[in-house]
Design an enzyme around this catalytic site. Structure first.
Site, PDB file in Angstrom:
ATOM      1  N   SER A 147       0.836  -1.204   0.000  1.00 30.52           N
ATOM      2  CA  SER A 147       0.000   0.000   0.000  1.00 30.52           C
ATOM      3  C   SER A 147       0.867   1.249   0.000  1.00 30.52           C
ATOM      4  O   SER A 147       1.637   1.487   0.929  1.00 30.52           O
ATOM      5  CB  SER A 147      -0.913   0.026   1.228  1.00 30.52           C
ATOM      6  OG  SER A 147      -1.505   1.307   1.324  1.00 30.52           O
ATOM      7  N   HIS A 149      -1.137  -1.135  -4.350  1.00 35.98           N
ATOM      8  CA  HIS A 149      -2.435  -0.841  -3.744  1.00 35.98           C
ATOM      9  C   HIS A 149      -2.485   0.666  -3.461  1.00 35.98           C
ATOM     10  O   HIS A 149      -1.613   1.210  -2.791  1.00 35.98           O
ATOM     11  CB  HIS A 149      -2.610  -1.646  -2.456  1.00 35.98           C
ATOM     12  CG  HIS A 149      -3.955  -1.483  -1.815  1.00 35.98           C
ATOM     13  ND1 HIS A 149      -5.081  -2.164  -2.244  1.00 35.98           N
ATOM     14  CD2 HIS A 149      -4.372  -0.691  -0.792  1.00 35.98           C
ATOM     15  CE1 HIS A 149      -6.118  -1.821  -1.506  1.00 35.98           C
ATOM     16  NE2 HIS A 149      -5.716  -0.920  -0.620  1.00 35.98           N
ATOM     17  N   ASP A 197      -4.738   3.848  -2.083  1.00 35.49           N
ATOM     18  CA  ASP A 197      -5.866   4.195  -1.217  1.00 35.49           C
ATOM     19  C   ASP A 197      -6.303   5.637  -1.427  1.00 35.49           C
ATOM     20  O   ASP A 197      -5.565   6.562  -1.080  1.00 35.49           O
ATOM     21  CB  ASP A 197      -5.456   4.010   0.242  1.00 35.49           C
ATOM     22  CG  ASP A 197      -5.293   2.541   0.597  1.00 35.49           C
ATOM     23  OD1 ASP A 197      -6.254   1.776   0.404  1.00 35.49           O
ATOM     24  OD2 ASP A 197      -4.202   2.165   1.064  1.00 35.49           O
ATOM     25  N   MET A 220      -8.855   8.545  -0.366  1.00 36.07           N
ATOM     26  CA  MET A 220      -9.746   8.903   0.758  1.00 36.07           C
ATOM     27  C   MET A 220     -10.226  10.339   0.617  1.00 36.07           C
ATOM     28  O   MET A 220      -9.451  11.207   0.216  1.00 36.07           O
ATOM     29  CB  MET A 220      -8.976   8.783   2.072  1.00 36.07           C
ATOM     30  CG  MET A 220      -8.369   7.419   2.301  1.00 36.07           C
ATOM     31  SD  MET A 220      -7.471   7.401   3.848  1.00 36.07           S
ATOM     32  CE  MET A 220      -6.783   5.735   3.789  1.00 36.07           C
ATOM     33  N   HIS A 271      -8.286   1.510  -4.461  1.00 34.37           N
ATOM     34  CA  HIS A 271      -9.302   1.315  -3.421  1.00 34.37           C
ATOM     35  C   HIS A 271      -9.921   2.673  -3.086  1.00 34.37           C
ATOM     36  O   HIS A 271      -9.282   3.508  -2.455  1.00 34.37           O
ATOM     37  CB  HIS A 271      -8.588   0.696  -2.193  1.00 34.37           C
ATOM     38  CG  HIS A 271      -9.455   0.521  -0.996  1.00 34.37           C
ATOM     39  ND1 HIS A 271      -8.932   0.235   0.253  1.00 34.37           N
ATOM     40  CD2 HIS A 271     -10.808   0.580  -0.819  1.00 34.37           C
ATOM     41  CE1 HIS A 271      -9.917   0.123   1.133  1.00 34.37           C
ATOM     42  NE2 HIS A 271     -11.061   0.347   0.515  1.00 34.37           N
ATOM     43  N   MET A 311     -12.121   5.028  -1.115  1.00 33.24           N
ATOM     44  CA  MET A 311     -12.826   5.231   0.163  1.00 33.24           C
ATOM     45  C   MET A 311     -13.466   6.615   0.103  1.00 33.24           C
ATOM     46  O   MET A 311     -13.061   7.539   0.812  1.00 33.24           O
ATOM     47  CB  MET A 311     -11.831   5.107   1.326  1.00 33.24           C
ATOM     48  CG  MET A 311     -11.468   3.667   1.640  1.00 33.24           C
ATOM     49  SD  MET A 311      -9.957   3.532   2.603  1.00 33.24           S
ATOM     50  CE  MET A 311      -8.785   3.527   1.253  1.00 33.24           C
ATOM     51  N   MET A 313     -11.961  -5.368   4.425  1.00 36.32           N
ATOM     52  CA  MET A 313     -11.229  -4.529   5.377  1.00 36.32           C
ATOM     53  C   MET A 313     -11.057  -5.283   6.698  1.00 36.32           C
ATOM     54  O   MET A 313     -12.032  -5.763   7.279  1.00 36.32           O
ATOM     55  CB  MET A 313     -11.988  -3.218   5.650  1.00 36.32           C
ATOM     56  CG  MET A 313     -12.074  -2.268   4.468  1.00 36.32           C
ATOM     57  SD  MET A 313     -10.510  -1.903   3.662  1.00 36.32           S
ATOM     58  CE  MET A 313      -9.530  -1.299   5.038  1.00 36.32           C
ATOM     59  N   GLY A 343      -9.230   4.106   6.725  1.00 39.33           N
ATOM     60  CA  GLY A 343      -8.862   5.502   6.964  1.00 39.33           C
ATOM     61  C   GLY A 343      -7.380   5.705   7.238  1.00 39.33           C
ATOM     62  O   GLY A 343      -6.826   6.731   6.889  1.00 39.33           O
ATOM     63  N   GLY A 384      -3.271   3.775   7.808  1.00 40.90           N
ATOM     64  CA  GLY A 384      -2.369   2.629   7.812  1.00 40.90           C
ATOM     65  C   GLY A 384      -1.927   2.345   9.243  1.00 40.90           C
ATOM     66  O   GLY A 384      -2.190   3.122  10.164  1.00 40.90           O
ATOM     67  N   GLY A 385      -1.287   1.209   9.419  1.00 40.35           N
ATOM     68  CA  GLY A 385      -0.660   0.906  10.703  1.00 40.35           C
ATOM     69  C   GLY A 385      -1.596   0.545  11.846  1.00 40.35           C
ATOM     70  O   GLY A 385      -1.210   0.646  13.017  1.00 40.35           O
ATOM     71  N   ASP A 401      -7.141  -6.336   3.631  1.00 42.29           N
ATOM     72  CA  ASP A 401      -6.586  -4.982   3.682  1.00 42.29           C
ATOM     73  C   ASP A 401      -6.624  -4.425   5.096  1.00 42.29           C
ATOM     74  O   ASP A 401      -7.686  -4.085   5.617  1.00 42.29           O
ATOM     75  CB  ASP A 401      -7.395  -4.085   2.728  1.00 42.29           C
ATOM     76  CG  ASP A 401      -6.769  -2.705   2.566  1.00 42.29           C
ATOM     77  OD1 ASP A 401      -5.647  -2.486   3.073  1.00 42.29           O
ATOM     78  OD2 ASP A 401      -7.413  -1.854   1.918  1.00 42.29           O
ATOM     79  N   GLY A 445      -3.614  -4.121   8.645  1.00 45.80           N
ATOM     80  CA  GLY A 445      -3.035  -4.842   9.776  1.00 45.80           C
ATOM     81  C   GLY A 445      -2.387  -6.169   9.438  1.00 45.80           C
ATOM     82  O   GLY A 445      -2.201  -7.012  10.322  1.00 45.80           O
ATOM     83  N   GLY A 460       0.953  -2.238   4.082  1.00 45.16           N
ATOM     84  CA  GLY A 460       1.519  -0.895   4.071  1.00 45.16           C
ATOM     85  C   GLY A 460       2.643  -0.797   5.072  1.00 45.16           C
ATOM     86  O   GLY A 460       3.834  -0.868   4.731  1.00 45.16           O
TER      87      GLY A 460
HETATM   88  C1  DX5 Z   1      -6.671   1.585   5.219  1.00 46.44           C
HETATM   89  C2  DX5 Z   1      -6.208   1.293   3.822  1.00 46.44           C
HETATM   90  C3  DX5 Z   1      -5.134   0.267   3.768  1.00 46.44           C
HETATM   91  C4  DX5 Z   1      -3.876   0.648   4.487  1.00 46.44           C
HETATM   92  C5  DX5 Z   1      -3.277  -0.616   5.015  1.00 46.44           C
HETATM   93  O1  DX5 Z   1      -7.787   2.388   5.194  1.00 46.44           O
HETATM   94  O2  DX5 Z   1      -7.291   0.827   3.022  1.00 46.44           O
HETATM   95  O3  DX5 Z   1      -4.854  -0.114   2.427  1.00 46.44           O
HETATM   96  O4  DX5 Z   1      -2.953   1.327   3.700  1.00 46.44           O
HETATM   97  O5  DX5 Z   1      -2.188  -0.284   5.800  1.00 46.44           O
HETATM   98  P1  DX5 Z   1      -1.521  -1.286   6.822  1.00 46.44           P
HETATM   99  O6  DX5 Z   1      -1.014  -2.447   6.027  1.00 46.44           O
HETATM  100  O7  DX5 Z   1      -0.416  -0.454   7.400  1.00 46.44           O
HETATM  101  O8  DX5 Z   1      -2.555  -1.672   7.836  1.00 46.44           O
HETATM  102 ZN    ZN Z   2      -6.792  -0.096   1.002  1.00 49.09          ZN
END
Ligand code: DX5
Ligand code: ZN
Length: 217
Positions: free
Chosen positions: A7, A32, A34, A36, A65, A67, A136, A141, A143-144, A174, A176, A196
């Site tokens: 990501s 990937h 994202d 938003m 993706h 959002m 999901m 919203g 990462g991490g 997607d 964690g 990510g």
């Molecule tokens: C979250 C995104 C994910 C995110 C995943 O809203 O859709 O794609 O980047 O990040 P990690 O892998 O750090 O959880």
């Molecule tokens: Zn995503």
């Protein structure tokens, strides 16, 4: 072998070119991306102009993706920007079947993303029309975040639904995903792993991608 989709939300925005080249030269399969809008999710990331710029350097599949609210307003622009797969959220798509048809008519693979609280059973009547379910495993919203364990059960139910219907839908997980939980996620039936934080905070991101890629069922 799973499809690995790093990501770009966790990439270094000051030097995207370097991270794109790292992924180009790695065993990753997809990018990937994202998008938003600060309305459907409490964060704002990037849009089509950044994706179009990245497309000039990237050599792999663009998994976009969305959002955002009213995603259907922008399908054509994301196709032009270089999206290969375009996923819309179930929760913002009152006419999901129509959205899937439009995405495909623009030459893209059609994906549906579902939030942690959205049951997979809601996809039953459109599953044969979906190329990718982006499940999901965190609230979208950021990462991490920490993987929500209930997802494991949802992967198994969705896998069964896909099998029973004879569909070719891929299951993407997607949020964690870590070196510790990735193997169990694949064993449960996931086809695509988004990562990510796990990739971009690793001392050697390309090696982390390689280790994810070589996890066996
Ligand atoms: C979250 C995104 C994910 C995110 C995943 O809203 O859709 O794609 O980047 O990040 P990690 O892998 O750090 O959880
Ligand atoms: Zn995503």
């Amino acid at each position: 072998m799973p499809i690995i989709a790093p990501s770009m939300l966790s990439a270094n925005f000051l030097n995207l070119e370097k991270d794109i080249e790292m992924i180009n030269n790695s065993e990753a399969d997809w990018f990937h991306l994202d998008v938003m809008d600060g309305r459907f999710v409490p964060n704002i990331s990037f849009g089509m102009s950044i994706i179009a710029a990245m497309k000039k350097k990237a050599t792999k599949h663009f998994d976009v993706h969305l959002m955002i609210l009213e995603p259907e307003k922008y399908f054509e622009e994301f196709a032009k920007a270089g999206a290969d797969t375009l996923s819309v959220h179930y929760e913002v798509s009152p006419h999901l079947h129509r959205s899937l048809q439009v995405i495909k008519s623009l030459g893209m693979k059609a994906g549906v993303a579902i939030n942690p609280a959205t049951p997979v059973q809601l996809l039953e009547d459109v599953i044969v029309d979906i190329d990718l379910v982006c499940m999901m495993s965190v609230n979208p919203g950021f990462g991490g975040q920490k993987f929500i364990n209930q997802t494991m059960h949802k992967i198994r139910s969705l896998k069964k639904m896909i099998k029973d219907s004879g569909a070719n839908t891929l299951i993407e997980i997607d949020g964690g995903v870590t070196m510790e939980n990735a193997h169990g996620i694949i064993k449960a039936g996931a086809d695509v792993l988004v990562a990510g934080n796990t990739v971009f905070t690793a001392p050697d991101p390309a090696d982390t991608i390689k280790r994810l890629k070589h996890l066996e069922k």
